[in-house]
Design a protein around this motif. Sequence first.
Motif, short mmCIF file in Angstrom:
data_model
loop_
_atom_site.label_atom_id
_atom_site.label_comp_id
_atom_site.label_asym_id
_atom_site.label_seq_id
_atom_site.Cartn_x
_atom_site.Cartn_y
_atom_site.Cartn_z
N MET A 294 1.15 16.99 18.21
CA MET A 294 0.09 16.02 17.92
C MET A 294 -0.53 15.57 19.24
SD MET A 294 0.38 12.39 15.89
CE MET A 294 1.47 13.17 14.71
N GLY A 295 -1.82 15.61 19.38
CA GLY A 295 -2.48 15.20 20.59
C GLY A 295 -2.40 13.71 20.78
N GLU A 296 -2.76 13.23 21.98
CA GLU A 296 -2.69 11.81 22.26
C GLU A 296 -3.66 11.04 21.39
OE1 GLU A 296 -3.04 10.81 26.30
OE2 GLU A 296 -1.32 11.96 26.94
N LYS A 297 -4.79 11.67 21.14
CA LYS A 297 -5.77 11.00 20.30
C LYS A 297 -5.57 11.43 18.85
CE LYS A 297 -10.61 9.99 19.62
NZ LYS A 297 -11.95 10.00 20.17
N SER A 298 -5.33 10.46 17.99
CA SER A 298 -5.09 10.76 16.58
C SER A 298 -6.39 11.14 15.89
CB SER A 298 -4.46 9.55 15.89
OG SER A 298 -4.40 9.78 14.51
N LYS A 299 -6.32 12.10 14.99
CA LYS A 299 -7.47 12.47 14.19
C LYS A 299 -7.57 11.64 12.92
CE LYS A 299 -7.16 17.29 15.78
NZ LYS A 299 -6.95 18.68 15.35
N THR A 300 -6.56 10.81 12.69
CA THR A 300 -6.56 9.97 11.50
C THR A 300 -7.58 8.85 11.64
OG1 THR A 300 -4.24 10.45 11.03
CG2 THR A 300 -5.12 8.41 10.14
N GLY A 301 -8.19 8.46 10.53
CA GLY A 301 -9.26 7.47 10.56
C GLY A 301 -8.77 6.07 10.88
N ASN A 302 -9.68 5.10 10.75
CA ASN A 302 -9.38 3.71 11.07
C ASN A 302 -8.12 3.25 10.37
OD1 ASN A 302 -9.65 0.65 10.39
ND2 ASN A 302 -10.94 1.00 12.19
N ALA A 303 -7.14 2.78 11.16
CA ALA A 303 -5.83 2.48 10.62
C ALA A 303 -5.88 1.37 9.58
CB ALA A 303 -4.87 2.10 11.76
N TRP A 304 -6.56 0.27 9.89
CA TRP A 304 -6.54 -0.86 8.98
C TRP A 304 -7.34 -0.61 7.71
CZ3 TRP A 304 -3.30 -4.65 8.46
CH2 TRP A 304 -2.51 -5.03 9.54
N VAL A 305 -8.45 0.11 7.82
CA VAL A 305 -9.22 0.44 6.62
C VAL A 305 -8.37 1.29 5.68
CG1 VAL A 305 -11.21 1.70 5.73
CG2 VAL A 305 -11.46 0.24 7.75
N ASN A 306 -7.72 2.30 6.26
CA ASN A 306 -6.84 3.15 5.45
C ASN A 306 -5.69 2.36 4.86
OD1 ASN A 306 -7.68 6.01 5.45
ND2 ASN A 306 -7.57 5.82 7.67
N PHE A 307 -5.10 1.49 5.69
CA PHE A 307 -3.96 0.73 5.20
C PHE A 307 -4.34 -0.18 4.04
CE2 PHE A 307 -1.65 -3.31 5.21
CZ PHE A 307 -0.42 -2.86 4.77
N ILE A 308 -5.48 -0.85 4.15
CA ILE A 308 -5.93 -1.74 3.07
C ILE A 308 -6.08 -0.95 1.77
CG2 ILE A 308 -7.86 -3.14 2.23
CD1 ILE A 308 -8.24 -4.05 5.17
N LEU A 309 -6.65 0.25 1.86
CA LEU A 309 -6.79 1.09 0.67
C LEU A 309 -5.42 1.49 0.12
CD1 LEU A 309 -9.78 3.44 1.58
CD2 LEU A 309 -9.69 1.77 -0.29
N ILE A 310 -4.48 1.82 1.00
CA ILE A 310 -3.14 2.19 0.56
C ILE A 310 -2.47 1.01 -0.14
CG2 ILE A 310 -0.82 2.80 1.38
CD1 ILE A 310 -2.32 4.35 3.67
N PHE A 311 -2.62 -0.19 0.42
CA PHE A 311 -2.03 -1.37 -0.21
C PHE A 311 -2.65 -1.61 -1.58
CE2 PHE A 311 -1.98 -5.91 -1.18
CZ PHE A 311 -0.62 -6.17 -1.10
N VAL A 312 -3.96 -1.46 -1.68
CA VAL A 312 -4.63 -1.63 -2.97
C VAL A 312 -4.10 -0.63 -3.99
CG1 VAL A 312 -6.85 -1.43 -4.17
CG2 VAL A 312 -6.71 -2.67 -2.01
N MET A 313 -3.87 0.61 -3.54
CA MET A 313 -3.32 1.62 -4.46
C MET A 313 -1.92 1.23 -4.92
SD MET A 313 -5.82 3.51 -4.81
CE MET A 313 -6.94 2.24 -4.21
N GLY A 314 -1.13 0.65 -4.01
CA GLY A 314 0.19 0.17 -4.40
C GLY A 314 0.09 -0.93 -5.45
N ALA A 315 -0.85 -1.85 -5.26
CA ALA A 315 -1.04 -2.93 -6.23
C ALA A 315 -1.51 -2.38 -7.57
CB ALA A 315 -2.05 -3.94 -5.69
N ILE A 316 -2.40 -1.38 -7.54
CA ILE A 316 -2.87 -0.76 -8.79
C ILE A 316 -1.70 -0.11 -9.52
CG2 ILE A 316 -4.17 1.24 -9.66
CD1 ILE A 316 -6.40 0.49 -7.73
#
Length: 413
Positions: free
Chosen positions: A1-23
């Motif tokens: 894995m390179g130093e720069k992550s290719k994954t998107g904005n951490a908090w935006v993704n996390f909020i969506l993940i949390f919402v999916m957990g609540a759903i």
Amino acid sequence: MGEKSKTGNAWVNFILIFVMGAIFAIGFFKVPPAMGSLMEYFQCGLGEAGWFMSACSVAGTVIAFATGAIQTKIGPKGMLIAALVCMALDSLVGVLAPNVEVFIASRFIGGLGNGFLATAGPTLIALLFKDPAKRGLPNSIWACWTAAGSLIMLNSYAFILGATGSWQGVWWVCLAIVVVGLVLTVFGIRVDHAEEMQMVAAGGDVKPWAGLTSLNSWLLVIVFACFAFIFSVWSAMAPTYLQTPLVGMDMAAANSVSSITTVTGIVGSLIIGVVLTKVRNQPLVLVGTMVLCTVAGVIQFVFTGQAAIIVVAVLVGLFTNIVPPALFSNAQWAAKTPAGVALVMAALPIGSNFGGIPAAPIAGAIVESTGSWAMVAVPLGIVGAVGLVCAVVFMARCGKYAMGAAKSGSDAQ
């Protein structure tokens, strides 16, 4: 894995993940407020109806032995998608169920999804927040996904029931919400597939049963099982109890009072988190949490006055939800190597799921056979005592090690 992550904005993704957990949790906890309607529809007793939630725990226990290997094949985002698919099937099969056996099978499917989600969430957080020092807040928020979904369902069930006219309508609404969640997960959560697969490449080598090779591990797993039994009895049976002639609440009031436990549970989790960061003898804290959890279990169905029951709901939330954070913190003292700690952490869900399996069926059977809700205090007290004894033994075995390690850490700072 390179130093720069290719994954998107951490908090935006996390909020969506949390919402999916609540759903997911909205669908998972649709059964407790509907228990009376389900018993009438399927013409079954309280003992059999207890399996409507316990079937989920059976599934969670079974799948806990395979989630690590499955995640290496489909990745944590795939696990999240699988969890939501399971909950969609739970709702669809449940609403079409011709008999109680098929309905219980639908709940087993939902329980499999719960196992997938419990594995996916922490893994995705570790992927999104590369710096371990920055994972504390998202991990604390993630711990509330079940509480958030339960709170929403308990307080909206009566409204949805009134709008749709039947419990089946609630199931259809849950199905629609989960389908929307699936679409958002597939297209909205952005994680680099190569990164997530690289991260979980070795996960299949960590088998939960490998963490059950020491007495310390077993002690924590048993404590978790005892907590799960006490908590599951309340979460599954409280709405039904509050609507009995003994208490006399209507459906909306019963669900609202039950949801108080969810709110105070969040508060309890945050409080114990602060306590655990301030003390050196964390095993002693675990003992204290089990004392309070046992008290919460014994008082669950003893009181019939509505004011007293509101107090009980507050205390059950506070006193039970302090146990899991204490267990997770103490896992680091159950083994003396990082690999050993990882194995203990992987084994803990076995205890939490196993403890929930007999909870509602035992409580329901006791009420049916004795006609007394107060008698449920007997198994709750016994289970709490077992958990307390295990916590005390764990403290005796690991307390000095925990205090020594904590002192060394503070001296090094």
